[in-house]
Design a protein around this motif. Sequence first.
Motif: not given
Length: 197
Positions: A50-53, A59-65, A70-75
């Motif tokens: 998910l981080d890679r996607f 999406v900036t690294a700082a904005s990834i929860p 929350e990661k899934v929701a943001l993705y």
Amino acid sequence: MVVLSGPGEVGKTALALRWAHHRLDRFPDGQLHADLVDDFGRPVPQAVLLDRFLRALGVTAASIPDDPGEKVALYRSTVAHKRVLVVLEGAVDHAQVRPLLPSGAHTRAIVTSRHPMDELVARQGAHRAFLEPLTAEESWQLLTMLLGHDWVAEEGGEASRIVGSADGFPLPLRRAAAGVRTAPHRQDRRWLTGVPA
């Protein structure tokens, strides 16, 4: 979503990537590819994928929860209004795939797996195709495409050994053909197939 199921080395990933390559114009916002297992056959953590996607989507690294939910929701919210294709290779089970599935009317996903992935068909409405080994005729056609009519005609015995040893699986056949192309000076190429003369 499409699930391509079948045994290892039958060509699932090659088919998925070929299809994706020929449909680049349908997904102007990009294509996301992920191998769901590492080089040792272990599942790659969903959080890592998910981080890679998310980074690939801008999406900036700082904005990834940090929270997995929350990661899934943001993705999913990030791809919801995009035209994106997601290719997930080597899925082990439904639970591994589900968080990585995109949302949105214009997103598509291709999943490859050695398993039938019944849960994706039942719960997510995936279309499934089973890939089987090539027939003998198809194997000869592929070898001819890779090495040419002249080589197949001149090296009939070697061609027969390659086709026989591949047993209908495209990847071993392609490996053997690649060996022939990179070592054309060798008179005895039985080493390519491991099949005794």
